[in-house]
Structure formats: structure tokens, C-alpha cells
Write a protein that holds these residues in place. Structure first.
Motif, PDB file in Angstrom:
ATOM      1  N   ASP A 108       0.846  -1.199   0.000  1.00 43.46           N
ATOM      2  CA  ASP A 108       0.000   0.000   0.000  1.00 43.46           C
ATOM      3  C   ASP A 108       0.877   1.244   0.000  1.00 43.46           C
ATOM      4  O   ASP A 108       1.858   1.320   0.750  1.00 43.46           O
ATOM      5  CB  ASP A 108      -0.885  -0.017   1.244  1.00 43.46           C
ATOM      6  N   VAL A 109       0.544   2.216  -0.858  1.00 48.10           N
ATOM      7  CA  VAL A 109       1.306   3.457  -0.932  1.00 48.10           C
ATOM      8  C   VAL A 109       0.359   4.647  -0.786  1.00 48.10           C
ATOM      9  O   VAL A 109      -0.840   4.554  -1.077  1.00 48.10           O
ATOM     10  CB  VAL A 109       2.095   3.572  -2.253  1.00 48.10           C
ATOM     11  N   VAL A 110       0.906   5.762  -0.328  1.00 44.56           N
ATOM     12  CA  VAL A 110       0.179   7.019  -0.223  1.00 44.56           C
ATOM     13  C   VAL A 110       0.581   7.899  -1.395  1.00 44.56           C
ATOM     14  O   VAL A 110       1.777   8.075  -1.671  1.00 44.56           O
ATOM     15  CB  VAL A 110       0.492   7.724   1.112  1.00 44.56           C
ATOM     16  N   VAL A 111      -0.401   8.452  -2.091  1.00 50.19           N
ATOM     17  CA  VAL A 111      -0.151   9.260  -3.279  1.00 50.19           C
ATOM     18  C   VAL A 111      -0.160  10.733  -2.901  1.00 50.19           C
ATOM     19  O   VAL A 111      -1.124  11.235  -2.309  1.00 50.19           O
ATOM     20  CB  VAL A 111      -1.212   9.001  -4.363  1.00 50.19           C
ATOM     21  N   GLU A 112       0.927  11.423  -3.212  1.00 51.33           N
ATOM     22  CA  GLU A 112       1.015  12.877  -3.022  1.00 51.33           C
ATOM     23  C   GLU A 112       1.493  13.481  -4.330  1.00 51.33           C
ATOM     24  O   GLU A 112       2.690  13.572  -4.594  1.00 51.33           O
ATOM     25  CB  GLU A 112       1.962  13.235  -1.883  1.00 51.33           C
ATOM     26  N   GLY A 113       0.537  13.902  -5.166  1.00 48.98           N
ATOM     27  CA  GLY A 113       0.887  14.404  -6.482  1.00 48.98           C
ATOM     28  C   GLY A 113       1.512  13.298  -7.316  1.00 48.98           C
ATOM     29  O   GLY A 113       0.919  12.239  -7.512  1.00 48.98           O
ATOM     30  N   GLU A 114       2.732  13.543  -7.794  1.00 50.56           N
ATOM     31  CA  GLU A 114       3.451  12.529  -8.563  1.00 50.56           C
ATOM     32  C   GLU A 114       4.296  11.625  -7.674  1.00 50.56           C
ATOM     33  O   GLU A 114       4.877  10.647  -8.144  1.00 50.56           O
ATOM     34  CB  GLU A 114       4.362  13.210  -9.596  1.00 50.56           C
ATOM     35  N   ASP A 115       4.363  11.943  -6.380  1.00 46.85           N
ATOM     36  CA  ASP A 115       5.218  11.205  -5.458  1.00 46.85           C
ATOM     37  C   ASP A 115       4.432  10.104  -4.766  1.00 46.85           C
ATOM     38  O   ASP A 115       3.195  10.153  -4.667  1.00 46.85           O
ATOM     39  CB  ASP A 115       5.799  12.162  -4.409  1.00 46.85           C
ATOM     40  N   LEU A 116       5.143   9.088  -4.268  1.00 47.03           N
ATOM     41  CA  LEU A 116       4.560   7.998  -3.498  1.00 47.03           C
ATOM     42  C   LEU A 116       5.286   7.898  -2.163  1.00 47.03           C
ATOM     43  O   LEU A 116       6.511   8.025  -2.099  1.00 47.03           O
ATOM     44  CB  LEU A 116       4.693   6.667  -4.250  1.00 47.03           C
ATOM     45  N   LEU A 117       4.518   7.636  -1.108  1.00 43.89           N
ATOM     46  CA  LEU A 117       5.073   7.532   0.235  1.00 43.89           C
ATOM     47  C   LEU A 117       4.496   6.299   0.923  1.00 43.89           C
ATOM     48  O   LEU A 117       3.630   5.614   0.371  1.00 43.89           O
ATOM     49  CB  LEU A 117       4.728   8.796   1.050  1.00 43.89           C
ATOM     50  N   GLY A 118       4.973   6.041   2.143  1.00 39.76           N
ATOM     51  CA  GLY A 118       4.400   4.970   2.948  1.00 39.76           C
ATOM     52  C   GLY A 118       5.235   3.717   3.007  1.00 39.76           C
ATOM     53  O   GLY A 118       6.307   3.611   2.394  1.00 39.76           O
ATOM     54  N   ASP A 119       4.719   2.698   3.750  1.00 39.25           N
ATOM     55  CA  ASP A 119       5.439   1.447   3.973  1.00 39.25           C
ATOM     56  C   ASP A 119       5.770   0.729   2.675  1.00 39.25           C
ATOM     57  O   ASP A 119       6.822   0.102   2.543  1.00 39.25           O
ATOM     58  CB  ASP A 119       4.619   0.511   4.871  1.00 39.25           C
ATOM     59  N   GLY A 120       4.858   0.773   1.701  1.00 31.90           N
ATOM     60  CA  GLY A 120       5.108   0.082   0.444  1.00 31.90           C
ATOM     61  C   GLY A 120       6.384   0.542  -0.215  1.00 31.90           C
ATOM     62  O   GLY A 120       7.131  -0.259  -0.789  1.00 31.90           O
ATOM     63  N   VAL A 121       6.653   1.847  -0.127  1.00 30.12           N
ATOM     64  CA  VAL A 121       7.879   2.404  -0.680  1.00 30.12           C
ATOM     65  C   VAL A 121       9.067   2.110   0.221  1.00 30.12           C
ATOM     66  O   VAL A 121      10.153   1.732  -0.243  1.00 30.12           O
ATOM     67  CB  VAL A 121       7.728   3.927  -0.882  1.00 30.12           C
ATOM     68  N   ASN A 122       8.874   2.260   1.535  1.00 27.14           N
ATOM     69  CA  ASN A 122       9.976   2.062   2.481  1.00 27.14           C
ATOM     70  C   ASN A 122      10.534   0.647   2.415  1.00 27.14           C
ATOM     71  O   ASN A 122      11.747   0.437   2.451  1.00 27.14           O
ATOM     72  CB  ASN A 122       9.511   2.370   3.907  1.00 27.14           C
ATOM     73  N   VAL A 123       9.636  -0.346   2.316  1.00 28.62           N
ATOM     74  CA  VAL A 123      10.096  -1.739   2.272  1.00 28.62           C
ATOM     75  C   VAL A 123      10.916  -1.986   1.008  1.00 28.62           C
ATOM     76  O   VAL A 123      11.964  -2.636   1.043  1.00 28.62           O
ATOM     77  CB  VAL A 123       8.898  -2.709   2.350  1.00 28.62           C
ATOM     78  N   ALA A 124      10.458  -1.458  -0.128  1.00 31.18           N
ATOM     79  CA  ALA A 124      11.232  -1.624  -1.375  1.00 31.18           C
ATOM     80  C   ALA A 124      12.625  -1.033  -1.229  1.00 31.18           C
ATOM     81  O   ALA A 124      13.624  -1.627  -1.666  1.00 31.18           O
ATOM     82  CB  ALA A 124      10.489  -0.965  -2.534  1.00 31.18           C
ATOM     83  N   ALA A 125      12.720   0.150  -0.601  1.00 30.49           N
ATOM     84  CA  ALA A 125      14.026   0.792  -0.414  1.00 30.49           C
ATOM     85  C   ALA A 125      14.923  -0.035   0.492  1.00 30.49           C
ATOM     86  O   ALA A 125      16.131  -0.155   0.257  1.00 30.49           O
ATOM     87  CB  ALA A 125      13.830   2.190   0.159  1.00 30.49           C
ATOM     88  N   ARG A 126      14.353  -0.620   1.544  1.00 31.45           N
ATOM     89  CA  ARG A 126      15.152  -1.453   2.449  1.00 31.45           C
ATOM     90  C   ARG A 126      15.621  -2.725   1.748  1.00 31.45           C
ATOM     91  O   ARG A 126      16.740  -3.205   1.958  1.00 31.45           O
ATOM     92  CB  ARG A 126      14.349  -1.814   3.701  1.00 31.45           C
ATOM     93  N   LEU A 127      14.760  -3.316   0.923  1.00 30.92           N
ATOM     94  CA  LEU A 127      15.167  -4.518   0.187  1.00 30.92           C
ATOM     95  C   LEU A 127      16.331  -4.213  -0.747  1.00 30.92           C
ATOM     96  O   LEU A 127      17.259  -5.015  -0.876  1.00 30.92           O
ATOM     97  CB  LEU A 127      13.978  -5.053  -0.625  1.00 30.92           C
ATOM     98  N   GLU A 128      16.261  -3.060  -1.407  1.00 31.54           N
ATOM     99  CA  GLU A 128      17.368  -2.669  -2.288  1.00 31.54           C
ATOM    100  C   GLU A 128      18.675  -2.590  -1.505  1.00 31.54           C
ATOM    101  O   GLU A 128      19.724  -3.035  -1.970  1.00 31.54           O
ATOM    102  CB  GLU A 128      17.029  -1.338  -2.953  1.00 31.54           C
TER     103      GLU A 128
END
Length: 637
Positions: A108-128
Motif C-alpha cells: 500500500d502506498v500514499v499518493v502525493e501528487g506525482e510522489d509515493l510515500l508509505g510502507d510500500g515504498v519504504n520496504v522496497a528501499a530497504r530490500l534494495e
């Protein structure tokens, strides 16, 4: 809440990527690096993103965040990018190549304009950040939705605890070569020897009394962990699945038998329970064990599902459970991998059983503590890794040995504690001798204990006896080749006797076996990565370690890695921090110690110089280290 005030959310597949060693590449040749990245993006990455319907959310200097509507598209795109980027650079020198790490999550992500935030994004960054260079690491949610649609094997890489995410994250590594990962990645030739060693352990135990009995025994045996592995249940009912279940049961028993903290019931004592409904509490009473491991296996087409659960027999409560879903292209690889995963999770002194026993010891009154309880509490104190906690560990382990002087594991723990203490103080010859004597006592009392041999190896290495260090670690690996702890100890010394690449491979395997790596292990991994020039990976290990747990060597390796990467200001700050805590630190005093090989000494000397450490050892250091390897400019002083 009004609709306009509610955050817009959606389910999305997020791909996070970054360039490995970006700072090093920029420092070496900024113009060429930026030109190569732009070329790869224009000719390879952007076309692949368009083909797989990916939308770039944001670009950073060394990476990108991309959104996909389909997790299959996201992972397929990640694989295509890694293959195409590698293929396009075949003629580029290895040290100048652009190599990506890629993590993919579905969430699940939070939409702010063209940007995305939230756990869905954070987990992807940590996996990278956790991904190996050139690889693709996906989350459990992404894996669950792929369901064989990728056409490539995915290997379970453990449950990871990551920054700012409370829950553990299941992770899976995409096998880009199309081959399922096999169990013994770099020590494959040892399995037959190790299996024989396990049988010898049991035989020697019966004859010599090393294996503590369940019904009494010496003082050290009181409260000792014991486990029975029930036959894995065949839910499919077919003969092939039945053979896989039997093999998994046998492999798990064999692997657990190598952990000397455990009494493991032989398979013939549990075979009577095969195919029958059981009351785990009754099994515990009948077999005299504290823990029971039970599980099931089911095949569905080209996949196999295995469940396992560890149960506290006296109470019937669940200590741990896990489920694995795997392709069945190679059932023997699946069988071996799962047995290894179960044993690694619950065996050893970083495993679940010792943790559960330790919690029980904490609830006892001080006057009721026996030798085993004191040993567990001592090991826990050592793992807290402060000077004060290590001194407490030495006190507790000495109390354990006062009750039972023949308790080999307590002697091993005492040796480790002396060695760790040497990282917080100026290590004296007396402290090194005490560590070696305790380890030798452990080996003499229990020659089949892998960890005792590892402790002796480390103690011998500290006085420069690298030949015997390699031999003792070889014995430890023969006795327990799949213990994350033993692999960690090997990784901590492999470079010293000319096996640096194997040491880094051992570190990677240990991390896969125990993703929630303890603090004490991080220093071993940073050493292994540092000694093969993987300075970014070494720093990543140090970044995961709390500053309160830093030893002298951690401060040195941090500064040296920063110096090697050309991060001059950060390196100078790290040197200042190290010298504040250890005023006698010098290039000569650290790199000239007898435990380093010539190659290690040269790497340390070069990187410590670049970081800005003072060169020549002080007189206080020369007095306690008469065998120091002098630098040419210091020899006459």
C-alpha cells in the motif's frame, strides 16, 4: 473526515534501485561515470521501463524509484535490467562497471501528487539496501503474487528486520541464472565428512559420556535443551511426497545433532509416531524432551509447501512456526535447503531454543540457577557487547564453571568473553593467554564441539598462529558446516590465511541463514567484506551496529573504509572519534599486530594512512606488543 482530507492510497508494485559503489565511481572519474549511467538509462533502462509499463516516481544521483501496476511486470523488468546492464558492459573494466541493486515490494502506498510515500515504498528501499550487487530481492508479498509467473527460481533469503518497519519482512532472491540455489554454496565437499562427524558425535557420546543424558547426569546437564523431531506428515498421500517427508525429517535431525547445545532424540525413537495423531505433551513426557518439532509437506503440481512448528512440550505452547513454498525442480535441493533453514533457526546459541531456555533462566531465583542457566545468562551478557556486559559475562561463566568445571560450553563462552574484552581495552599477553587456555580446555573436554574449535582458532590467530587457526576452523566447519555462528567465525579469519573470497562467501551464507544477525556478528561480516575490497558493504554492516557496541576494530575499519572510498572528511571525523576513545591507536600499532597476514597488513596500512591515522606506535604499545611489525619510517624511533 471529509473526502478531500483523506490521503489517496493504492496498491502498487514498487521497484527501488541504486548503483553499487556510486561514490567510489564518481570520485575516480565523475565525467565517465555520469556519461555511462546516462547511456545505460537512454539505451537500456528507459526502453525496458516502457516495455513493462513502469513509471519513474523519482530519480536520485545513484538510484531510482519506479511504480508498476503489476508485480509480475516489476520483477520481470528488474531481471531484464540486470541482464541487459551486465551484457552492455562486457567490455568495460570491472572496476568501472555500473552495477545495480534492485528491491521490489508489493504494498500500500500514499499518493502525493506525482510522489509515493508509505510502507510500500519504504520496504522496497530497504530490500534494495539488503540486495547483493547485480541481484534482485523481492518481498514476501511480491513473491506470493508471482506464483510461478516469472519463469525463474526464487530462493528464500530469510526474514529481515529493517529500519523503521516493526514487522519482519520475508525476502526472496531471484536466481538470475535460472538455477535454483543449492544448499552447500561453497563448502559442498564437506557434507559427507560432516554427516560422518555427526554419527561419530553420537557414538562417542554413548561411549564416553560427553552427551548429557535427559534423566539426570552431571550438574551442567540440569535444564539442558532437548528436542524430538517427529516424522513430517505427508499431506499429499503419494509415495514421492512421502520420500521427501522422510528425507526432510532425517536431514533436520542430522543438522540439529551438530548443535552441541541440544540433545536430539534419534530418529528410531520417533518413528513410531509416523502417520498417527499425537499429543505433543505426551510425546514430551514419553521421550523426556523439552521441545518437539513437527511439520507437514504437501506437493501441488510443480510446487511444494512445507510447514514446521516448534512446541514447548510441557505446556503445549508454540514457540515458533514457519511455512515455505518452493518449486520442485530439484526435490533434493528443496529437502536440504529446508532442513538447513529449520536447523539454523532453532539451533545454536543464537537460535530459538537457547533463547527460550534463557528466558526461563531469567525467571528463576538466583539461588536456583544451575551451571547451564548461568552459562546462558553469561552468553547473553557477552552478546550485549559493552565493556561492562562482557565483564559481567566473565563473572557469570566463572560461576557456572565453579558448579561444573567440566562444562565445555562454559569454557568456550569464557574464551569468547576474554577475546571480546580485548576489543574494549588494550589487549595484553595475559588476556590473550587466558582466552587460549579457556578454549583449549573446552576442546579437551569436548573434541566434537565445533564452536570450541572456532574459539581456539580465534585465540590462536590473535597470537599470530594462522596455520593452526585455519586447521581449527576447518575442524569446526567439518563438525557443523551450516551453523550461521560457525560460518561467521570462519568469515572473521578466512582472509588471514589466504581465503578472503571464501570468507566473504561464508559471511553471505551466514546472513542468509540468520538474517536477523546479532550485533557481535556484524564485525565479522564487515571484516570479511573489507578484506575483499567491498568497502561499501563493510560500512553497511557497521551502520547496522549500535555505536555503544563498537569495539576498537570497528572504529578503525569504519575510518579505513571511508578512507579507501575517498570520503576524506568523513574519514577524518571517524579517525578523530576513534582516537578520542583509543588515544594509542596508530597505523603501526593496529596493522602491525601478529594476527594479520602480509596482504591484510598492507590493505590496512594503506587504508588507515588514507583515513589519516598517526603512523608510528607509541612506547606503551611497543612494550606490550614486542613482536609488532614496524613501518620503515618508524623502525628507527
Amino acid at each position: 473526515m471529509a473526502a478531500k482530507d483523506r490521503a489517496e492510497r493504492r496498491l502498487a508494485a514498487i521497484l527501488a534501485a541504486d548503483v553499487v559503489g556510486y561514490s567510489r565511481l564518481i570520485e575516480a572519474d565523475e565525467a565517465a561515470t555520469l556519461a555511462l549511467i546516462k547511456s545505460l538509462r537512454r539505451e537500456v533502462i528507459d526502453p525496458l521501463l516502457a516495455e513493462h509499463h513502469g513509471r519513474i516516481v523519482k530519480l536520485m544521483g545513484d538510484g531510482a524509484l519506479v511504480e508498476f501496476a503489476s508485480v509480475v511486470d516489476a520483477v520481470a523488468c528488474a531481471v531484464a535490467v540486470q541482464r541487459a546492464v551486465a551484457g552492455r558492459q562486457a567490455a568495460v573494466p570491472a572496476e568501472r562497471r555500473i552495477v545495480f541493486r534492485i528491491g521490489v515490494n508489493l504494498g500500500d502506498v500514499v499518493v502525493e501528487g506525482e510522489d509515493l510515500l508509505g510502507d510500500g515504498v519504504n520496504v522496497a528501499a530497504r530490500l534494495e539496501q539488503l540486495c547483493e550487487p547485480g541481484g534482485v530481492l523481492v518481498s514476501g508479498t511480491a513473491y506470493d503474487h508471482l506464483q510461478g509467473r516469472l519463469g525463474l527460481p526464487l530462493t528464500f533469503a530469510g526474514e529481515q528486520r529493517v529500519k523503521n518497519i516493526a514487522r519482519p519482512i520475508r525476502t526472496y532472491r531471484v536466481e538470475l541464472d535460472g538455477k535454483a540455489a543449492r544448499r552447500r554454496s561453497w563448502w559442498q565437499g564437506r557434507r559427507a565428512a560432516a554427516a560422518l562427524a555427526a554419527l561419530l558425535v553420537l557414538a562417542a557420546a554413548a561411549a564416553g559420556g560427553w552427551w548429557w543424558g535427559r534423566a539426570g547426569g552431571d550438574a551442567g546437564a540440569q535444564g539442558r535443551a532437548s528436542i524430538a523431531v517427529l516424522p513430517f506428515e505427508n499431506l499429499g498421500g503419494d509415495a514421492a511426497t512421502g520420500r521427501l517427508a522422510d528425507g526432510l525429517t532425517e536431514d533436520t535431525i542430522t543438522d540439529l545433532a551438530r548443535f552441541r547445545d541440544l540433545d536430539v532424540i534419534a530418529r528410531n525413537s520417533t518413528a513410531a509416531y509416523k502417520g498417527k495423531p499425537v499429543d505433543v505433551r505426551e510425546v514430551g513426557r514419553a521421550l523426556g524432551v523439552r521441545y518437539v518439532l513437527e511439520g507437514s509437506i504437501q506437493r501441488q503440481g510443480a510446487r511444494v509447501r512445507v510447514t514446521a512448528q516448534l512446541i514447548d512440550a510441557p505446556t503445549g505452547t508454540h514457540v515458533w512456526s514457519e511455512r515455505w513454498d518452493r518449486p520442485t525442480q530439484d526435490v533434493f535441493a528443496v529437502q536440504s535447503e529446508l532442513a538447513e533453514a529449520v536447523a539454523a533457526k532453532i539451533g545454536g546459541y543464537t537460535g530459538l531454543i537457547v533463547a527460550a531456555d534463557r528466558d526461563l533462566a531469567k525467571r528463576k531465583r538466583p539461588q536456583d540457577l544451575n551451571a547451564y542457566d548461568l552459562y546462558l545468562l553469561g552468553i547473553e551478557a557477552k552478546h550485549r557487547e559493552t565493556k561492562e556486559s562482557v565483564e559481567e559475562a566473565i563473572r557469570l561463566l566463572k560461576q557456572s564453571l565453579a558448579i561444573d568445571p567440566n562444562f565445555a560450553r562454559a569454557w568456550t563462552g569464557l574464551s569468547w568473553s576474554y577475546q571480546v574484552l580485548g576489543g574494549f581495552v588494550d589487549e595484553t599477553p595475559e588476556l590473550r593467554q587466558a582466552a587460549k587456555d579457556a578454549a583449549q580446555q573446552a576442546v579437551d573436554l569436548d573434541p566434537m564441539d565445533a564452536e570450541a574449535h572456532a574459539a581456539l582458532a580465534s585465540a590462536l590467530g590473535r597470537e599470530g598462529n594462522l596455520v593452526r587457526t585455519g586447521a581449527e576452523l576447518g575442524k569446526a566447519l567439518d563438525l557443523n558446516p551450516n551453523s550461521a555462528d560457525i560460518l561467521t567465525f570462519y568469515a572473521d579469519w578466512a582472509s588471514s590465511f589466504g581465503q578472503a573470497e571464501r570468507g566473504a562467501a561464508a559471511a553471505e551464507q551466514a546472513i542468509r541463514l540468520n538474517p536477523n544477525m546479532p550485533n557481535w556478528a556484524l564485525s565479522s561480516y564487515r571484516y570479511a567484506f573489507f578484506m575483499v575490497g567491498r568497502y561499501e558493504d563493510a560500512l553497511r554492516m557497521l551502520d547496522r551496529k549500535p555505536r555503544d557496541n563498537y569495539r576498537r576494530s570497528d572504529y578503525v575499519f569504519r575510518a579505513a573504509a571511508l578512507g579507501a572510498l575517498g570520503r576524506v572528511e568523513e574519514a577524518h571525523a571517524a579517525v578523530a572519534e576513534a582516537l578520542t576513545r583509543f588515544p594509542n591507536l596508530t597505523v603501526e600499532g593496529f596493522a602491525g599486530a601478529p594476527e594479520w597476514s602480509a596482504a591484510e597488513r598492507q590493505r590496512l596500512t594503506d587504508t588507515m594512512r588514507r583515513a589519516g591515522f598517526p603512523a608510528c606506535a607509541k612506547q606503551e604499545t611497543l612494550k606490550i606488543m614486542p613482536g609488532l611489525e614496524r613501518l620503515p619510517e618508524c623502525a628507527s624511533s
